[in-house]
Design an enzyme around this catalytic site. Structure first.
Site, PDB file in Angstrom:
ATOM      1  N   LYS A 164      54.971   3.181  10.179  1.00 27.11           N
ATOM      2  CA  LYS A 164      55.025   4.197   9.116  1.00 27.11           C
ATOM      3  C   LYS A 164      55.805   3.686   7.900  1.00 27.11           C
ATOM      4  O   LYS A 164      55.523   4.086   6.766  1.00 27.11           O
ATOM      5  CB  LYS A 164      55.617   5.505   9.659  1.00 27.11           C
ATOM      6  CG  LYS A 164      54.719   6.194  10.700  1.00 27.11           C
ATOM      7  CD  LYS A 164      53.334   6.550  10.152  1.00 27.11           C
ATOM      8  CE  LYS A 164      52.505   7.348  11.132  1.00 27.11           C
ATOM      9  NZ  LYS A 164      51.154   7.668  10.643  1.00 27.11           N
ATOM     10  N   ASP A 185      35.871   5.476  13.761  1.00 24.45           N
ATOM     11  CA  ASP A 185      37.001   4.922  14.516  1.00 24.45           C
ATOM     12  C   ASP A 185      37.703   3.959  13.571  1.00 24.45           C
ATOM     13  O   ASP A 185      37.112   2.944  13.143  1.00 24.45           O
ATOM     14  CB  ASP A 185      36.485   4.186  15.758  1.00 24.45           C
ATOM     15  CG  ASP A 185      37.621   3.611  16.603  1.00 24.45           C
ATOM     16  OD1 ASP A 185      38.711   3.333  16.050  1.00 24.45           O
ATOM     17  OD2 ASP A 185      37.412   3.444  17.813  1.00 24.45           O
ATOM     18  N   TYR A 209      56.040   2.298  16.272  1.00 27.84           N
ATOM     19  CA  TYR A 209      55.631   3.458  15.477  1.00 27.84           C
ATOM     20  C   TYR A 209      56.411   3.544  14.170  1.00 27.84           C
ATOM     21  O   TYR A 209      55.834   3.706  13.090  1.00 27.84           O
ATOM     22  CB  TYR A 209      55.802   4.738  16.294  1.00 27.84           C
ATOM     23  CG  TYR A 209      55.364   5.962  15.528  1.00 27.84           C
ATOM     24  CD1 TYR A 209      54.016   6.209  15.308  1.00 27.84           C
ATOM     25  CD2 TYR A 209      56.290   6.851  14.987  1.00 27.84           C
ATOM     26  CE1 TYR A 209      53.603   7.323  14.586  1.00 27.84           C
ATOM     27  CE2 TYR A 209      55.894   7.960  14.263  1.00 27.84           C
ATOM     28  CZ  TYR A 209      54.542   8.197  14.065  1.00 27.84           C
ATOM     29  OH  TYR A 209      54.133   9.287  13.344  1.00 27.84           O
TER      30      TYR A 209
HETATM   31  N1  NAP Z   1      53.118  15.363  15.334  1.00 29.59           N
HETATM   32  C1  NAP Z   1      54.174  14.933  14.672  1.00 29.59           C
HETATM   33  O1  NAP Z   1      55.338  15.343  14.925  1.00 29.59           O
HETATM   34  C2  NAP Z   1      54.019  13.941  13.545  1.00 29.59           C
HETATM   35  C3  NAP Z   1      55.149  13.670  12.760  1.00 29.59           C
HETATM   36  C4  NAP Z   1      55.023  12.767  11.713  1.00 29.59           C
HETATM   37  C5  NAP Z   1      53.818  12.169  11.456  1.00 29.59           C
HETATM   38  N2  NAP Z   1      52.740  12.447  12.238  1.00 29.59           N
HETATM   39  C6  NAP Z   1      51.478  11.773  11.916  1.00 29.59           C
HETATM   40  O2  NAP Z   1      50.464  12.724  11.696  1.00 29.59           O
HETATM   41  C7  NAP Z   1      49.189  12.183  12.063  1.00 29.59           C
HETATM   42  C8  NAP Z   1      48.466  13.127  12.996  1.00 29.59           C
HETATM   43  O3  NAP Z   1      49.271  13.312  14.142  1.00 29.59           O
HETATM   44  P1  NAP Z   1      49.058  14.506  15.180  1.00 29.59           P
HETATM   45  O4  NAP Z   1      50.413  14.959  15.562  1.00 29.59           O
HETATM   46  O5  NAP Z   1      48.078  15.473  14.664  1.00 29.59           O
HETATM   47  O6  NAP Z   1      48.449  13.676  16.402  1.00 29.59           O
HETATM   48  P2  NAP Z   1      47.293  14.059  17.479  1.00 29.59           P
HETATM   49  O7  NAP Z   1      47.276  15.504  17.751  1.00 29.59           O
HETATM   50  O8  NAP Z   1      47.507  13.095  18.605  1.00 29.59           O
HETATM   51  O9  NAP Z   1      45.950  13.681  16.699  1.00 29.59           O
HETATM   52  C9  NAP Z   1      45.696  12.350  16.338  1.00 29.59           C
HETATM   53  C10 NAP Z   1      44.286  12.260  15.819  1.00 29.59           C
HETATM   54  O10 NAP Z   1      44.035  10.878  15.469  1.00 29.59           O
HETATM   55  C11 NAP Z   1      42.835  10.490  16.112  1.00 29.59           C
HETATM   56  N3  NAP Z   1      42.783   9.055  16.346  1.00 29.59           N
HETATM   57  C12 NAP Z   1      43.593   8.283  17.091  1.00 29.59           C
HETATM   58  N4  NAP Z   1      43.161   7.004  17.080  1.00 29.59           N
HETATM   59  C13 NAP Z   1      42.054   6.983  16.298  1.00 29.59           C
HETATM   60  C14 NAP Z   1      41.146   5.981  15.894  1.00 29.59           C
HETATM   61  N5  NAP Z   1      41.279   4.703  16.304  1.00 29.59           N
HETATM   62  N6  NAP Z   1      40.128   6.303  15.071  1.00 29.59           N
HETATM   63  C15 NAP Z   1      39.972   7.577  14.643  1.00 29.59           C
HETATM   64  N7  NAP Z   1      40.774   8.589  15.009  1.00 29.59           N
HETATM   65  C16 NAP Z   1      41.796   8.285  15.828  1.00 29.59           C
HETATM   66  C17 NAP Z   1      42.799  11.284  17.405  1.00 29.59           C
HETATM   67  O11 NAP Z   1      41.494  11.297  17.951  1.00 29.59           O
HETATM   68  P3  NAP Z   1      41.218  11.540  19.540  1.00 29.59           P
HETATM   69  O12 NAP Z   1      41.265  13.034  19.754  1.00 29.59           O
HETATM   70  O13 NAP Z   1      39.874  10.939  19.726  1.00 29.59           O
HETATM   71  O14 NAP Z   1      42.315  10.827  20.289  1.00 29.59           O
HETATM   72  C18 NAP Z   1      43.237  12.639  16.865  1.00 29.59           C
HETATM   73  O15 NAP Z   1      42.152  13.274  16.218  1.00 29.59           O
HETATM   74  C19 NAP Z   1      49.485  10.799  12.657  1.00 29.59           C
HETATM   75  O16 NAP Z   1      49.273   9.804  11.677  1.00 29.59           O
HETATM   76  C20 NAP Z   1      50.955  10.878  13.032  1.00 29.59           C
HETATM   77  O17 NAP Z   1      51.572   9.610  13.029  1.00 29.59           O
HETATM   78  C21 NAP Z   1      52.810  13.314  13.271  1.00 29.59           C
END
Ligand code: NAP
Length: 245
Positions: free
Chosen positions: A172, A64, A168
């Site tokens: 970033k 975590d 957010y």
């Molecule tokens: N999706 C987009 O459009 C997008 C665009 C730009 C950047 N990003 C970045 O890409 C990354 C991944 O995003 P995603 O879209 O794949 O999001 P997601 O599907 O919500 O997955 C987020 C992951 O982070 C984990 N997480 C959250 N809080 C945590 C903590 N305190 N300790 C450990 N793990 C934790 C979650 O675990 P749980 O399952 O336990 O909640 C999940 O495995 C993020 O940094 C996000 O800001 C995403």
């Protein structure tokens, strides 16, 4: 498909789903032994089992990123089991909820988002750096966002110009600054650290409103995680190359 040295070990935080899981999958498909970082053991175990069922090499590391004890335990576990780390992907992130004007945001919301997206990146990186220093080719990738580009978010013509997700977006921007700062310190050690913009991707993060697939989103992070010795450090990139700061 570029190959990687034998016995390359990667930790991806937040790898139980979404972009992190896909980064883990694509790295494992390139022969990397992936440590699936997950804060929840059950969700992490399911992700590992999915990779193992595909014949890929993976193991679970419970971590975590908001909990220093959890981070220290994870680092100790990786040290004890493998003695080094080659790739760290700081992927775990939260949005903190959409909407809300900057004038309405609370200290609590800012803290919550920064605990994961900013302080988590620094704490995890510092805990794993001793293991990355033992690698012949240490690579760190920080998941940033187009929303972290001040150039794009201040341009009304950009797709990011209309958003005001203060917590957010600024988290970033901080990730980008963190990337540049570490790059300066680590350049002499041959460890490369870069920020990746995956694009607006359909995941739970945005209730699957993103227009990109996780397969597309993972490409830039995987490329930056497997950079050759003459590759860049301290950059911000999407799959097409540099993104403006
Ligand atoms: N999706 C987009 O459009 C997008 C665009 C730009 C950047 N990003 C970045 O890409 C990354 C991944 O995003 P995603 O879209 O794949 O999001 P997601 O599907 O919500 O997955 C987020 C992951 O982070 C984990 N997480 C959250 N809080 C945590 C903590 N305190 N300790 C450990 N793990 C934790 C979650 O675990 P749980 O399952 O336990 O909640 C999940 O495995 C993020 O940094 C996000 O800001 C995403």
């Amino acid at each position: 498909m570029p190959n990687v040295p034998a016995e390359t070990i990667a930790l991806i935080t937040g790898a139980n789903k979404g972009i992190g899981f896909e980064v883990a999958t694509q790295l494992a498909q390139r022969g990397v032994f992936v440590l699936v970082g997950a804060r929840d053991e059950t969700r992490g175990r399911e992700a590992v089992d999915t990779l193992l069922a595909q014949g890929l090499h993976a193991a679970l590391v419970v971590i975590d990123v908001t909990d220093d004890d959890s981070i220290a335990r994870a680092a100790g576990e990786i040290d004890g089991r493998y003695g080094q780390l080659d790739i760290l992907v700081n992927n775990a992130g939260i949005s903190g909820g959409a909407g809300g004007s900057p004038s309405e945001i609370t200290r609590a919301r800012m803290r919550q988002v920064y605990e994961t997206n900013v302080f988590g990146v620094v704490a995890v990186t510092n805990a794993l750096l001793p293991l990355l220093r033992r690698s012949a080719a240490g690579r760190i990738v920080n998941l940033s966002s187009g929303l972290g580009s001040l150039t794009l978010s201040s341009d009304p013509a950009s797709e990011f110009g209309r958003y005001t997700y203060l917590a957010y977006q600024s988290s970033k921007v901080a990730v980008n600054a963190i990337t540049v700062a570490y790059a300066k310190e680590l350049r002499a050690n041959g460890i490369k650290i870069n920020a990746a913009d995956p694009g607006f991707t359909a995941t739970d993060f945005n209730n699957h409103r993103g227009y990109r697939t996780v397969e597309q989103a993972a490409v830039v992070a995987v490329r930056l995680a497997t950079l050759p010795a003459d590759g860049p450090t301290g950059t911000f990139q999407d799959e097409n190359g540099p993104v403006p700061w």
